[in-house]
Write a protein that holds these residues in place. Structure first.
Motif, PDB file in Angstrom:
ATOM      1  N   TYR A  98       9.737 -76.549  80.729  1.00  0.00           N
ATOM      2  CA  TYR A  98       8.406 -76.006  80.990  1.00  0.00           C
ATOM      3  C   TYR A  98       7.907 -75.193  79.807  1.00  0.00           C
ATOM      4  CZ  TYR A  98       9.619 -77.410  85.691  1.00  0.00           C
ATOM      5  OH  TYR A  98      10.001 -78.135  86.770  1.00  0.00           O
ATOM      6  N   ASP A  99       6.609 -74.990  79.762  1.00  0.00           N
ATOM      7  CA  ASP A  99       6.030 -74.173  78.716  1.00  0.00           C
ATOM      8  C   ASP A  99       6.395 -72.707  78.925  1.00  0.00           C
ATOM      9  OD1 ASP A  99       4.090 -73.932  76.409  1.00  0.00           O
ATOM     10  OD2 ASP A  99       3.186 -72.558  77.867  1.00  0.00           O
ATOM     11  N   VAL A 100       6.713 -72.026  77.853  1.00  0.00           N
ATOM     12  CA  VAL A 100       7.001 -70.596  77.882  1.00  0.00           C
ATOM     13  C   VAL A 100       5.892 -69.908  77.088  1.00  0.00           C
ATOM     14  CG1 VAL A 100       8.650 -68.793  77.278  1.00  0.00           C
ATOM     15  CG2 VAL A 100       9.470 -71.031  78.041  1.00  0.00           C
ATOM     16  N   PRO A 101       4.933 -69.285  77.775  1.00  0.00           N
ATOM     17  CA  PRO A 101       3.763 -68.735  77.074  1.00  0.00           C
ATOM     18  C   PRO A 101       4.118 -67.754  75.972  1.00  0.00           C
ATOM     19  CG  PRO A 101       3.372 -68.791  79.435  1.00  0.00           C
ATOM     20  CD  PRO A 101       4.811 -69.136  79.236  1.00  0.00           C
ATOM     21  N   SER A 102       5.211 -67.024  76.117  1.00  0.00           N
ATOM     22  CA  SER A 102       5.559 -66.015  75.120  1.00  0.00           C
ATOM     23  C   SER A 102       6.225 -66.602  73.888  1.00  0.00           C
ATOM     24  CB  SER A 102       6.494 -64.971  75.746  1.00  0.00           C
ATOM     25  OG  SER A 102       7.707 -65.570  76.188  1.00  0.00           O
ATOM     26  N   TYR A 103       6.625 -67.885  73.930  1.00  0.00           N
ATOM     27  CA  TYR A 103       7.284 -68.487  72.771  1.00  0.00           C
ATOM     28  C   TYR A 103       6.210 -68.975  71.799  1.00  0.00           C
ATOM     29  CZ  TYR A 103      10.986 -70.689  70.119  1.00  0.00           C
ATOM     30  OH  TYR A 103      11.877 -71.005  69.112  1.00  0.00           O
ATOM     31  N   PRO A 104       6.449 -68.891  70.494  1.00  0.00           N
ATOM     32  CA  PRO A 104       5.387 -69.200  69.526  1.00  0.00           C
ATOM     33  C   PRO A 104       5.071 -70.681  69.337  1.00  0.00           C
ATOM     34  CG  PRO A 104       7.396 -68.529  68.381  1.00  0.00           C
ATOM     35  CD  PRO A 104       7.634 -68.282  69.841  1.00  0.00           C
ATOM     36  N   ALA A 105       5.819 -71.588  69.925  1.00  0.00           N
ATOM     37  CA  ALA A 105       5.557 -73.024  69.779  1.00  0.00           C
ATOM     38  C   ALA A 105       5.196 -73.612  71.135  1.00  0.00           C
ATOM     39  CB  ALA A 105       6.771 -73.738  69.192  1.00  0.00           C
ATOM     40  N   HIS A 106       4.106 -74.378  71.166  1.00  0.00           N
ATOM     41  CA  HIS A 106       3.624 -74.955  72.432  1.00  0.00           C
ATOM     42  C   HIS A 106       3.222 -76.405  72.215  1.00  0.00           C
ATOM     43  CE1 HIS A 106       3.418 -70.919  74.193  1.00  0.00           C
ATOM     44  NE2 HIS A 106       2.868 -70.541  73.042  1.00  0.00           N
ATOM     45  N   LEU A 107       3.422 -77.216  73.233  1.00  0.00           N
ATOM     46  CA  LEU A 107       2.962 -78.603  73.239  1.00  0.00           C
ATOM     47  C   LEU A 107       2.443 -78.923  74.626  1.00  0.00           C
ATOM     48  CD1 LEU A 107       4.521 -81.745  71.683  1.00  0.00           C
ATOM     49  CD2 LEU A 107       3.974 -81.780  74.107  1.00  0.00           C
ATOM     50  N   GLU A 108       1.247 -79.447  74.692  1.00  0.00           N
ATOM     51  CA  GLU A 108       0.647 -79.834  75.966  1.00  0.00           C
ATOM     52  C   GLU A 108       0.049 -81.227  75.837  1.00  0.00           C
ATOM     53  OE1 GLU A 108       1.279 -77.826  78.213  1.00  0.00           O
ATOM     54  OE2 GLU A 108       1.523 -75.889  77.230  1.00  0.00           O
ATOM     55  N   VAL A 109       0.102 -82.005  76.905  1.00  0.00           N
ATOM     56  CA  VAL A 109      -0.522 -83.319  76.955  1.00  0.00           C
ATOM     57  C   VAL A 109      -1.344 -83.388  78.224  1.00  0.00           C
ATOM     58  CG1 VAL A 109      -0.184 -85.808  76.936  1.00  0.00           C
ATOM     59  CG2 VAL A 109       1.450 -84.337  75.750  1.00  0.00           C
ATOM     60  N   GLU A 110      -2.615 -83.708  78.082  1.00  0.00           N
ATOM     61  CA  GLU A 110      -3.496 -83.817  79.244  1.00  0.00           C
ATOM     62  C   GLU A 110      -3.108 -85.038  80.073  1.00  0.00           C
ATOM     63  OE1 GLU A 110      -8.249 -84.415  80.272  1.00  0.00           O
ATOM     64  OE2 GLU A 110      -7.595 -83.956  78.221  1.00  0.00           O
ATOM     65  N   TYR A 111      -2.919 -84.830  81.368  1.00  0.00           N
ATOM     66  CA  TYR A 111      -2.521 -85.943  82.228  1.00  0.00           C
ATOM     67  C   TYR A 111      -3.658 -86.940  82.357  1.00  0.00           C
ATOM     68  CZ  TYR A 111      -0.953 -88.631  86.233  1.00  0.00           C
ATOM     69  OH  TYR A 111      -0.594 -89.661  87.062  1.00  0.00           O
ATOM     70  N   PRO A 112      -3.411 -88.234  82.062  1.00  0.00           N
ATOM     71  CA  PRO A 112      -4.480 -89.238  82.135  1.00  0.00           C
ATOM     72  C   PRO A 112      -4.689 -89.708  83.572  1.00  0.00           C
ATOM     73  CG  PRO A 112      -2.449 -90.263  81.387  1.00  0.00           C
ATOM     74  CD  PRO A 112      -2.141 -88.792  81.558  1.00  0.00           C
ATOM     75  N   ARG A 113      -5.915 -89.710  84.001  1.00  0.00           N
ATOM     76  CA  ARG A 113      -6.222 -90.224  85.347  1.00  0.00           C
ATOM     77  C   ARG A 113      -6.040 -91.737  85.426  1.00  0.00           C
ATOM     78  NH1 ARG A 113      -5.508 -85.884  88.284  1.00  0.00           N
ATOM     79  NH2 ARG A 113      -6.846 -84.159  87.644  1.00  0.00           N
ATOM     80  N   HIS A 114      -6.233 -92.409  84.302  1.00  0.00           N
ATOM     81  CA  HIS A 114      -6.077 -93.871  84.282  1.00  0.00           C
ATOM     82  C   HIS A 114      -5.667 -94.278  82.874  1.00  0.00           C
ATOM     83  CE1 HIS A 114      -6.713 -98.092  85.335  1.00  0.00           C
ATOM     84  NE2 HIS A 114      -7.324 -98.224  84.164  1.00  0.00           N
ATOM     85  N   LEU A 115      -4.799 -95.297  82.764  1.00  0.00           N
ATOM     86  CA  LEU A 115      -4.367 -95.835  81.486  1.00  0.00           C
ATOM     87  C   LEU A 115      -4.602 -97.342  81.461  1.00  0.00           C
ATOM     88  CD1 LEU A 115      -0.996 -93.902  81.050  1.00  0.00           C
ATOM     89  CD2 LEU A 115      -3.024 -93.636  79.615  1.00  0.00           C
ATOM     90  N   SER A 116      -4.899 -97.869  80.298  1.00  0.00           N
ATOM     91  CA  SER A 116      -5.176 -99.292  80.146  1.00  0.00           C
ATOM     92  C   SER A 116      -3.913-100.111  80.405  1.00  0.00           C
ATOM     93  CB  SER A 116      -5.708 -99.569  78.742  1.00  0.00           C
ATOM     94  OG  SER A 116      -5.740-100.955  78.480  1.00  0.00           O
ATOM     95  N   ARG A 117      -4.043-101.114  81.258  1.00  0.00           N
ATOM     96  CA  ARG A 117      -2.900-101.994  81.528  1.00  0.00           C
ATOM     97  C   ARG A 117      -2.619-102.925  80.362  1.00  0.00           C
ATOM     98  NH1 ARG A 117      -3.964-103.985  87.780  1.00  0.00           N
ATOM     99  NH2 ARG A 117      -4.512-101.943  88.643  1.00  0.00           N
ATOM    100  N   GLY A 118      -3.640-103.241  79.570  1.00  0.00           N
ATOM    101  CA  GLY A 118      -3.433-104.123  78.430  1.00  0.00           C
ATOM    102  C   GLY A 118      -2.825-103.406  77.243  1.00  0.00           C
ATOM    103  N   LEU A 119      -3.318-102.202  76.952  1.00  0.00           N
ATOM    104  CA  LEU A 119      -2.806-101.468  75.797  1.00  0.00           C
ATOM    105  C   LEU A 119      -1.332-101.129  75.935  1.00  0.00           C
ATOM    106  CD1 LEU A 119      -5.667 -98.937  74.891  1.00  0.00           C
ATOM    107  CD2 LEU A 119      -4.896-100.921  73.588  1.00  0.00           C
ATOM    108  N   VAL A 120      -0.864-100.965  77.171  1.00  0.00           N
ATOM    109  CA  VAL A 120       0.538-100.581  77.344  1.00  0.00           C
ATOM    110  C   VAL A 120       1.491-101.637  76.775  1.00  0.00           C
ATOM    111  CG1 VAL A 120       0.915-101.644  79.608  1.00  0.00           C
ATOM    112  CG2 VAL A 120       2.124 -99.541  79.018  1.00  0.00           C
ATOM    113  N   LEU A 121       0.991-102.866  76.640  1.00  0.00           N
ATOM    114  CA  LEU A 121       1.828-103.955  76.129  1.00  0.00           C
ATOM    115  C   LEU A 121       2.004-103.904  74.612  1.00  0.00           C
ATOM    116  CD1 LEU A 121       0.323-106.874  78.262  1.00  0.00           C
ATOM    117  CD2 LEU A 121       2.544-105.780  78.599  1.00  0.00           C
TER     118      LEU A 121
END
Length: 479
Positions: A98-121
């Motif tokens: 999980y993210d630790v707000p007090s730590y100086p390094a952070h990474l977040e990825v926005e959850y996609p509501r939908h992803l392309s079925r073709g691009l996944v290939l």
């Protein structure tokens, strides 16, 4: 908020004061993290494989798998930021997904509501190739040459971090421009990792967004339990329980063992189905054996009584076939090792220590010619002599045994083509059992991993929305 946004945000804040010497031993300090991350990345690969099919058929990335995989990237980024991916902090990374707000390094990825079925290939193996080329320059990589040498090239990130470390050692300060450039390249790499991990459809931008604070990404609001109306102000940041961690590690271990088992079973199936000849023998490729002396001998093989029974069940009868390169008659025989040593004492001959289709190694023995041709000896357990290809079969039995190849008249310069085989009647049942057992272990391991990462529907630090949308929909069930 900027007008050009990307759904992967990577931040890192450079410590004001860094220890001049600590970077020299960080490679030791991060070993516990590297061990855990090795297992986590195996789980990442397995779960990404499952997510691939989920996206292909439903257009959605399963939320629990998504949160886990983002956590693996986040954990990796914290370790890189602490160690030689940036050397940006002396604070030891926490052991959490999980993210630790007090730590100086952070990474977040926005959850996609939908992803392309073709691009996944085509995302990870085709579309991302241009980025892989750039990242090979940034991060370096290994190359395996035909000379069987492994060479590792240091990337630009490693070189810049080394320069910064040397400057830090002598001045006590980390050069800010170097840090900004390193963070830009690390950010590029992590965006590509998220794209290749099927987490986003947006193609990663070909640009260096410099600086510790991501300048080209929508700031993603961390939806902590404290920020939600339904959460108690005292509710702690979620952590994986000890039971879930144990289940995860057991699941990863079982999955890894099953992958090894599947590889072994596949190799045995290939031997059984692809290397068995019309006579029913599983046979090696032919190897060239030669010596300037008077005989070729194998290393002595010792088979104990209980081992002989097991070997006979597994391998059945053994077979050796030899053919003289010059078309002349050839002798091949198996005898007790002590008798062979006595016969070849003082004789110039070669012991074959490592036969192979491309190269063979020998242990050469100096001496003269043998006093007696091999055909006149009574020491052989089984033998064959004559022109053309000569074949001996031998029911494996206990004792000390040596295989000998010579000219029938005991002349020098022996050169033959040889192959080795065994009936191996039990091989079919062995590879079927190994594949079936490994497949079962793989299912159990994947189930354990899924059970470990799937949480009950509750908001947590890895649940993210763009800041502009988050405040207007705080009461929405984000799961």
């Amino acid at each position: 908020m900027t007008t050009t946004t990307y759904p992967v945000r990577v931040d890192g804040a450079l410590d004001d004061r860094l220890n001049r010497w600590l970077w020299l031993v960080k490679w030791v300090l991060v070993i516990p993290h590297l061990v855990v991350l090795a297992f986590l990345w195996i789980a990442f690969a397995v779960l990404s494989f499952a997510a691939f099919f989920a996206i292909l058929f439903t257009g959605r990335y399963p939320r629990s798998i998504f949160d886990f995989n983002v956590g693996v990237l986040r954990w990796t980024w914290r370790v890189q930021f602490y160690a030689y991916g940036a050397l940006g902090t002396d604070r030891y990374p926490p052991f959490t997904l999980y993210d630790v707000p007090s730590y100086p390094a952070h990474l977040e990825v926005e959850y996609p509501r939908h992803l392309s079925r073709g691009l996944v290939l085509v995302k990870s193996w085709l579309l991302a190739i241009p980025h892989y080329i750039v990242l090979a320059f940034f991060l370096g990589g290994g190359t395996w040459f035909a000379t069987q040498n492994w060479e590792w090239s240091v990337g630009l990130v490693g070189l810049l971090v080394l320069i910064a470390a040397v400057v830090l050692l002598f001045t006590g300060r980390y050069p800010q421009p170097v840090f900004d450039l390193v963070l830009g390249m690390d950010r590029w790499a992590l965006r590509v990792a998220a794209y290749a991990g099927l987490m986003v459809d947006q193609y990663p931008p070909f640009r260096l967004d410099l600086g510790g604070d991501d300048p080209a990404t929508t700031r993603l609001e961390r939806r902590t339990p404290q920020s939600l109306p339904s959460a108690s102000p005292r509710e702690p940041t979620p952590r994986m329980s000890a039971g879930r961690i144990v289940t995860l590690l057991l699941g990863i271990t079982a999955s890894l063992a099953s992958i090894v088992g599947l590889a072994v079973g596949g190799g045995l199936a290939w031997l059984d189905l692809g290397m068995r000849d019309s006579a029913g023998y599983v046979t090696t490729d032919k190897v060239t054996l030669r010596t300037s002396g008077y005989a070729l001998a194998s290393e002595e093989v010792t088979i104990h009584d209980d081992g002989a029974t097991l070997l006979r069940r597994l391998f059945g009868d053994a077979r050796v076939r030899v053919l003289a390169d010059d078309g002349l008659p050839v002798f091949v025989g198996i005898a007790n090792g002590a008798d062979v040593r006595a016969y070849l004492a003082g004789v110039a001959y070669s012991t074959v220590t490592s036969p192979g289709p491309y190269s063979t190694t020998y242990d050469d023995h100096a001496g003269g010619a043998p006093s007696t041709p091999p055909t006149e000896l009574a020491i052989w357990r089984t033998q064959a002599v004559g022109p053309g290809e000569q074949t001996i079969t031998w029911p494996i039995e206990s004792g000390d045994w040596t295989l000998v190849v010579m000219a029938p008249d005991a002349t020098a310069q022996v050169a033959v083509q040889a192959d080795f085989g065994a009936t191996a009647a039990a091989l079919t049942g062995v590879w079927i059992a190994v594949l079936a057992g490994s497949g079962g272990f793989l299912l159990i391991g994947m189930l354990a991993v899924v059970l470990a990462v799937v949480r009950r529907p509750e908001p947590g630090p890895s649940t993210l929305e763009p800041a502009s949308a988050g405040r207007s929909n705080e009461s929405e069930d984000i799961h």
